[in-house]
Write an enzyme that holds these catalytic residues in place. Structure first.
Site, PDB file in Angstrom:
ATOM      1  N   GLU A 142      11.655   9.255  -5.699  1.00 14.77           N
ATOM      2  CA  GLU A 142      12.247   7.854  -6.344  1.00 14.77           C
ATOM      3  C   GLU A 142      11.007   6.937  -6.167  1.00 14.77           C
ATOM      4  O   GLU A 142      10.995   6.437  -5.013  1.00 14.77           O
ATOM      5  CB  GLU A 142      13.288   7.855  -5.740  1.00 14.77           C
ATOM      6  CG  GLU A 142      14.572   8.997  -5.992  1.00 14.77           C
ATOM      7  CD  GLU A 142      14.981   9.201  -7.385  1.00 14.77           C
ATOM      8  OE1 GLU A 142      14.923   8.093  -8.089  1.00 14.77           O
ATOM      9  OE2 GLU A 142      15.419  10.068  -7.634  1.00 14.77           O
ATOM     10  N   CYS A 179      14.331  -1.357  -6.204  1.00 15.99           N
ATOM     11  CA  CYS A 179      13.434  -0.557  -7.036  1.00 15.99           C
ATOM     12  C   CYS A 179      14.050  -1.035  -8.379  1.00 15.99           C
ATOM     13  O   CYS A 179      13.050  -0.989  -9.503  1.00 15.99           O
ATOM     14  CB  CYS A 179      13.523   0.864  -6.826  1.00 15.99           C
ATOM     15  SG  CYS A 179      15.316   1.438  -6.767  1.00 15.99           S
TER      16      CYS A 179
HETATM   17  P1  NDP Z   1       5.966   3.018   0.884  1.00 15.99           P
HETATM   18  O1  NDP Z   1       5.602   3.961  -0.206  1.00 15.99           O
HETATM   19  O2  NDP Z   1       4.875   2.191   1.092  1.00 15.99           O
HETATM   20  O3  NDP Z   1       6.479   3.793   1.968  1.00 15.99           O
HETATM   21  C1  NDP Z   1       7.635   4.634   1.954  1.00 15.99           C
HETATM   22  C2  NDP Z   1       7.667   5.391   3.082  1.00 15.99           C
HETATM   23  O4  NDP Z   1       6.588   6.356   3.021  1.00 15.99           O
HETATM   24  C3  NDP Z   1       7.452   5.015   4.464  1.00 15.99           C
HETATM   25  O5  NDP Z   1       8.400   5.518   5.485  1.00 15.99           O
HETATM   26  C4  NDP Z   1       6.066   4.977   4.848  1.00 15.99           C
HETATM   27  O6  NDP Z   1       5.615   4.944   6.195  1.00 15.99           O
HETATM   28  C5  NDP Z   1       5.646   6.340   4.109  1.00 15.99           C
HETATM   29  N1  NDP Z   1       4.397   6.651   3.864  1.00 15.99           N
HETATM   30  C6  NDP Z   1       3.509   5.833   3.679  1.00 15.99           C
HETATM   31  N2  NDP Z   1       2.147   6.594   3.367  1.00 15.99           N
HETATM   32  C7  NDP Z   1       2.601   7.912   3.474  1.00 15.99           C
HETATM   33  C8  NDP Z   1       1.797   8.829   3.413  1.00 15.99           C
HETATM   34  N3  NDP Z   1       0.527   8.897   2.921  1.00 15.99           N
HETATM   35  N4  NDP Z   1       2.393  10.239   3.304  1.00 15.99           N
HETATM   36  C9  NDP Z   1       3.752  10.122   3.620  1.00 15.99           C
HETATM   37  N5  NDP Z   1       4.576   9.183   4.030  1.00 15.99           N
HETATM   38  C10 NDP Z   1       3.785   7.932   3.866  1.00 15.99           C
HETATM   39  O7  NDP Z   1       6.997   2.000   0.397  1.00 15.99           O
HETATM   40  P2  NDP Z   1       7.858   0.809   0.601  1.00 15.99           P
HETATM   41  O8  NDP Z   1       8.233   1.431   2.001  1.00 15.99           O
HETATM   42  O9  NDP Z   1       6.740  -0.465   0.628  1.00 15.99           O
HETATM   43  O10 NDP Z   1       9.040   0.693  -0.133  1.00 15.99           O
HETATM   44  C11 NDP Z   1       9.021  -0.075  -1.294  1.00 15.99           C
HETATM   45  C12 NDP Z   1       8.760   0.644  -2.565  1.00 15.99           C
HETATM   46  O11 NDP Z   1       9.970   1.706  -2.648  1.00 15.99           O
HETATM   47  C13 NDP Z   1       8.838   0.035  -4.018  1.00 15.99           C
HETATM   48  O12 NDP Z   1       7.924   0.519  -4.634  1.00 15.99           O
HETATM   49  C14 NDP Z   1      10.175   0.504  -4.510  1.00 15.99           C
HETATM   50  O13 NDP Z   1      10.221   0.079  -5.885  1.00 15.99           O
HETATM   51  C15 NDP Z   1      10.306   1.768  -4.214  1.00 15.99           C
HETATM   52  N6  NDP Z   1      11.752   2.286  -4.053  1.00 15.99           N
HETATM   53  C16 NDP Z   1      12.213   2.970  -4.939  1.00 15.99           C
HETATM   54  C17 NDP Z   1      13.663   3.276  -5.339  1.00 15.99           C
HETATM   55  C18 NDP Z   1      13.940   4.305  -6.074  1.00 15.99           C
HETATM   56  O14 NDP Z   1      15.137   4.746  -6.105  1.00 15.99           O
HETATM   57  N7  NDP Z   1      13.261   4.781  -7.267  1.00 15.99           N
HETATM   58  C19 NDP Z   1      14.407   2.855  -4.490  1.00 15.99           C
HETATM   59  C20 NDP Z   1      13.996   1.865  -3.366  1.00 15.99           C
HETATM   60  C21 NDP Z   1      12.450   1.630  -3.147  1.00 15.99           C
HETATM   61  P3  NDP Z   1       5.539   3.644   6.825  1.00 15.99           P
HETATM   62  O15 NDP Z   1       6.616   2.831   6.669  1.00 15.99           O
HETATM   63  O16 NDP Z   1       5.129   3.990   8.441  1.00 15.99           O
HETATM   64  O17 NDP Z   1       4.330   2.991   6.038  1.00 15.99           O
END
Ligand code: NDP
Length: 496
Positions: A259, A293
């Protein structure tokens, strides 16, 4: 408001094999409030050693959990719902303190919805029907069941610290998948309190240890190791498109639910109810300070109604008040983190340099406890070449783009490559079907906001071939994504 941080967040805040623990290294990282600027807790800084332990704990109970009678798992989900509701006041306060969203208006409703998800999936699983198949041989029978897929890594973002994890955790538990959950590093605290509800329910009902595990730490190391681990069978991820792409390239043949980001346009046609369209656009742009999102990231307005719409949009924007998210009058809290605030500024600067005009807002508020309180902003004269149109901004910004024809609106809407949720305002049934057919997106909302959200019953997720990912949130769709079809054919000709 002074929120007293619950003591269970201050030590042994991770859960591995049913035991609350610290990171094996003993290291921690700080969680800072966007509301006050204070460090509110230190949580375990896990590394690959902790990932190994958590995955093995889940793996050990994988087969036992899948074979638990479904009604036991239904009972578990019903109990988790009760515990979330009993504890929602404190979880909501902690969520607001670490995330920034208004407590009454957003954190409490997020938790009500979280609780509901557990009973919703518990109701759906008992009605999940499977097939038998016609065979040529009258002495044979073939049928399918949906089998739990196995250890599921749940990796989630900071904008909905409990609700988004629950969208995966509720269906994963009800179908029988053990879980390793890694919450976002900006907002692990409310997720930990939520995890307490889950583990307490598991313990009360006598489930084996290890069904639910939580580890905190950086995505780049902990998350990365988790998704590549050979004993992780399925990855349920919500986050940015680039992170989703990186995860998919590591996941290989594992099942993935992705997502990802959105760039939701709201299209306002010349025959639209403009007052309703402006109110919906303001809701879509400013809810959760734009950090959604399916936020309204762009407002595409037919040039013939542009001036009238802009006037209404400015009036609507006045109703959105920035301030302390614990104050009931506030409906826009601070942004969650500095990179998001900086990105919002970069996108606005880019647009202004290329000729767009800020009509209201456009900057951070001075005199607040942190620099993350961003004013609701209306910017006009945005064009397709600007970052505001091409990328996801994730701030409280309403970029207005004019179009001359419905075909041009479709081209601009589809042009960014994202396709999560799009909205169209029109009174014409013909236009309604035109846009429904032409927009490349997972969901379309006609005459309501891009932020329209009924995830309990309406499938939600990215459109085919877009940057918004794959998999579906809601009812049987998520349960299907978290299971696989196992078919048995029996020859009973000589059976006793
Ligand atoms: P990120 O992609 O930065 O992080 C999401 C999660 O992934 C965090 O727990 C992060 O850890 C982890 N992560 C980061 N890098 C890696 C990796 N290489 N491997 C595995 N896990 C990893 O997103 P954000 O937290 O900034 O969230 C915002 C984004 O989420 C926006 O783009 C938004 O649109 C999207 N979103 C989509 C939704 C949907 O339903 N389509 C709903 C809500 C949000 P850490 O926090 O430690 O960096």
């Amino acid at each position: 408001m002074k929120v007293v941080i619950p003591k269970e967040l201050l030590d042994k805040a991770n859960l591995i094999g049913g035991v609350w623990s610290n990171a094996e290294s003993g290291k921690t990282f700080e969680v800072q409030s966007p509301v006050t600027g204070e460090v509110i807790a230190k949580v375990p800084l896990c590394d690959t050693a902790d990932v190994e332990k958590a995955v093995q704990a889940a793996r050990r109970v994988r087969d036992e959990f899948k074979d638990t009678p479904v009604l036991r798992r239904v009972e578990l989900c019903n109990r988790i719902k009760q515990l979330v509701l009993e504890r929602k006041e404190i979880i909501a306060k902690v969520m607001t303190l670490e995330q920034g969203k208004p407590c009454e208006g957003e954190s409490i409703p997020d938790l009500d919805e979280t609780a509901l998800l557990f009973t919703d999936f518990a109701e759906d699983i008992v009605r999940l029907e499977m097939d038998t198949y016609p065979l040529k041989d009258p002495n044979k029978m073939a049928f399918s069941v949906r089998e739990a897929i196995g250890v599921t890594a749940v990796i989630t973002p900071w904008n909905y610290p409990v609700l988004i994890p629950a969208e995966y955790i509720a269906p994963a538990l009800v179908v029988g998948n053990p879980i390793v959950f890694k919450p976002a590093s900006y907002t692990p605290l409310s997720a930990i309190l939520f995890a307490r509800c889950i583990q307490d329910a598991l313990d009360e009902l006598g489930f084996p240890k290890g069904i639910f595990n939580l580890i905190t730490g950086p995505g780049g190391s902990v998350g990365n190791h988790l998704v590549g681990h050979p004993h992780v069978d399925c990855i349920a991820f919500t986050g940015e498109t680039v992170t989703g792409q990186a995860i998919c390239s590591r996941a290989g043949l594992k099942r993935t639910l992705m997502e990802l980001g959105g760039n939701g346009p709201q299209i306002v046609c010349d025959d639209a109810d403009l007052a309703k369209a402006a109110a919906a656009a303001a809701f879509g742009c400013y809810t959760n300070a734009g950090q959604v999102c399916c936020a309204t990231e762009r407002i595409l307005v037919d040039a013939r109604v542009h001036d009238k719409f802009v006037k209404l949009m400015l009036e609507e924007t006045e109703k959105w008040k920035v301030g302390d998210p614990f104050d009931k009058k506030t409906n826009v809290g601070p942004l969650n983190n500095e990179p998001t605030a900086a990105k919002t500024e970069t996108h606005l600067d880019d647009a202004v340099k290329k000729g767009a005009r800020i009509l209201v807002g456009g900057k951070r508020e001075s005199g607040r406890p942190t620099g993350l309180y961003f004013q609701p902003t209306v910017i006009d004269g945005v064009t397709p070449s600007m970052l505001l149109n091409k990328e996801e901004t994730f701030g409280p910004v309403a970029p207005i783009i004019s179009f001359e024809s419905d075909e041009e609106a479709v081209q601009i809407a589809n042009g960014s490559g994202y396709g999560l949720q799009m909205a169209v305002f029109t009174s014409s049934i013909k236009k309604c079907f035109f846009y429904s057919k032409k927009l490349r997106t997972g969901t379309i909302v006609v005459n309501d906001t891009t932020d329209y959200w009924e995830d309990l019953y309406v499938p939600f997720g990215g459109g085919g071939g877009t940057k918004s990912g794959h998999g579906r949130i809601a009812t049987h769709f998520t349960m299907e994504d978290l299971t696989y079809i196992k078919t048995t054919t029996i020859d009973f000709a000589n059976a006793k």
